[in-house]
Scaffold this motif. Structure first.
Motif, mmCIF file in Angstrom:
data_model
loop_
_atom_site.group_PDB
_atom_site.id
_atom_site.type_symbol
_atom_site.label_atom_id
_atom_site.label_comp_id
_atom_site.label_asym_id
_atom_site.label_seq_id
_atom_site.Cartn_x
_atom_site.Cartn_y
_atom_site.Cartn_z
ATOM 1 N N UNK A 15 0.838 -1.145 -0.063
ATOM 2 C CA UNK A 15 0.217 0.008 0.052
ATOM 3 C C UNK A 15 0.875 1.200 -0.076
ATOM 4 N N UNK A 16 1.985 1.389 0.656
ATOM 5 C CA UNK A 16 2.752 2.389 0.873
ATOM 6 C C UNK A 16 3.387 2.644 -0.505
ATOM 7 N N UNK A 17 4.002 1.673 -1.156
ATOM 8 C CA UNK A 17 4.676 1.890 -2.451
ATOM 9 C C UNK A 17 3.603 2.090 -3.462
ATOM 10 N N UNK A 18 2.627 1.552 -3.570
ATOM 11 C CA UNK A 18 1.325 1.842 -4.439
ATOM 12 C C UNK A 18 1.074 3.504 -4.247
ATOM 13 N N UNK A 19 0.963 3.822 -3.009
ATOM 14 C CA UNK A 19 0.566 5.299 -2.788
ATOM 15 C C UNK A 19 1.685 6.345 -3.187
ATOM 16 N N UNK A 20 2.925 5.921 -3.124
ATOM 17 C CA UNK A 20 3.955 6.725 -3.525
ATOM 18 C C UNK A 20 4.024 6.672 -4.998
ATOM 19 N N UNK A 21 3.627 5.798 -5.819
ATOM 20 C CA UNK A 21 3.839 5.736 -7.056
ATOM 21 C C UNK A 21 2.857 6.608 -7.788
ATOM 22 N N UNK A 22 1.360 6.395 -6.981
ATOM 23 C CA UNK A 22 0.285 7.202 -6.995
ATOM 24 C C UNK A 22 0.459 8.867 -7.297
ATOM 25 N N UNK A 24 3.554 10.304 -7.325
ATOM 26 C CA UNK A 24 4.507 10.651 -8.041
ATOM 27 C C UNK A 24 4.024 10.711 -9.542
ATOM 28 N N UNK A 25 2.986 9.957 -9.883
ATOM 29 C CA UNK A 25 2.540 9.953 -11.183
ATOM 30 C C UNK A 25 0.924 10.701 -11.330
ATOM 31 N N UNK A 26 1.023 11.448 -10.285
ATOM 32 C CA UNK A 26 -0.127 12.457 -10.404
ATOM 33 C C UNK A 26 -1.429 11.783 -10.640
ATOM 34 N N UNK A 27 -1.710 10.815 -9.813
ATOM 35 C CA UNK A 27 -2.925 10.201 -9.852
ATOM 36 C C UNK A 27 -3.049 9.107 -10.972
ATOM 37 N N UNK A 28 -2.248 8.811 -11.744
ATOM 38 C CA UNK A 28 -2.374 8.020 -12.964
ATOM 39 C C UNK A 28 -2.736 6.749 -12.235
ATOM 40 N N UNK A 29 -1.853 6.248 -11.389
ATOM 41 C CA UNK A 29 -1.668 4.896 -11.027
ATOM 42 C C UNK A 29 -2.778 4.817 -9.905
ATOM 43 N N UNK A 30 -3.922 4.274 -10.090
ATOM 44 C CA UNK A 30 -5.113 4.311 -9.200
ATOM 45 C C UNK A 30 -4.988 2.816 -8.410
ATOM 46 N N UNK A 47 -1.239 17.460 2.202
ATOM 47 C CA UNK A 47 -0.040 18.086 1.676
ATOM 48 C C UNK A 47 1.233 17.344 1.906
ATOM 49 N N UNK A 48 1.064 16.247 2.765
ATOM 50 C CA UNK A 48 2.113 15.285 3.038
ATOM 51 C C UNK A 48 1.960 13.928 2.626
ATOM 52 N N UNK A 49 1.291 13.731 1.464
ATOM 53 C CA UNK A 49 1.065 12.706 0.889
ATOM 54 C C UNK A 49 2.213 11.364 0.716
ATOM 55 N N UNK A 50 3.169 12.010 -0.104
ATOM 56 C CA UNK A 50 4.482 11.193 -0.302
ATOM 57 C C UNK A 50 4.963 10.835 0.916
ATOM 58 N N UNK A 51 5.219 11.660 2.010
ATOM 59 C CA UNK A 51 5.785 11.290 3.325
ATOM 60 C C UNK A 51 5.110 10.124 3.995
ATOM 61 N N UNK A 52 3.668 10.494 4.064
ATOM 62 C CA UNK A 52 2.735 9.442 4.716
ATOM 63 C C UNK A 52 2.830 8.166 4.079
ATOM 64 N N UNK A 53 2.976 8.032 2.561
ATOM 65 C CA UNK A 53 3.198 6.670 2.217
ATOM 66 C C UNK A 53 4.222 6.074 2.235
ATOM 67 N N UNK A 54 5.498 6.767 2.253
ATOM 68 C CA UNK A 54 6.730 6.332 2.717
ATOM 69 C C UNK A 54 6.777 5.730 4.230
#
Length: 72
Positions: A15-22, A24-30, A47-54
């Motif tokens: 879930x964390x890796x998929x969230x980071x990819x989503x 970084x890809x601006x929502x393309x990877x749903x 505003x901290x979505x990437x950090x939370x997913x990491x």
């Protein structure tokens, strides 16, 4: 208990890796956008979505390490 920790850790990593990819890809990877509900609905995570997913992926890694140290 060990099996539960392994499965939970693996799912958190996915879930964390998929969230980071989503993010970084601006929502393309749903696929598996489960963490989107957490990051969009909790006010201090906006505003901290990437950090939370990491952090979610790192927590999953910690659970996998802990599951190796737990006896059956």
């Amino acid at each position: 208990m060990k099996r539960f920790l392994e499965v939970t850790g693996f799912l958190l990593i996915v879930f964390g890796v998929c969230g980071v990819i989503r993010e970084l890809s601006d929502g393309w990877f749903k696929l598996m956008g489960l963490t989107r509900f957490l990051t969009e609905n909790v006010w201090f995570m906006e505003g901290r979505e990437i950090f939370v997913n990491i952090v979610i992926a790192a927590l999953g890694l910690v659970l996998l390490i802990v599951s190796d140290r737990v006896r059956k």
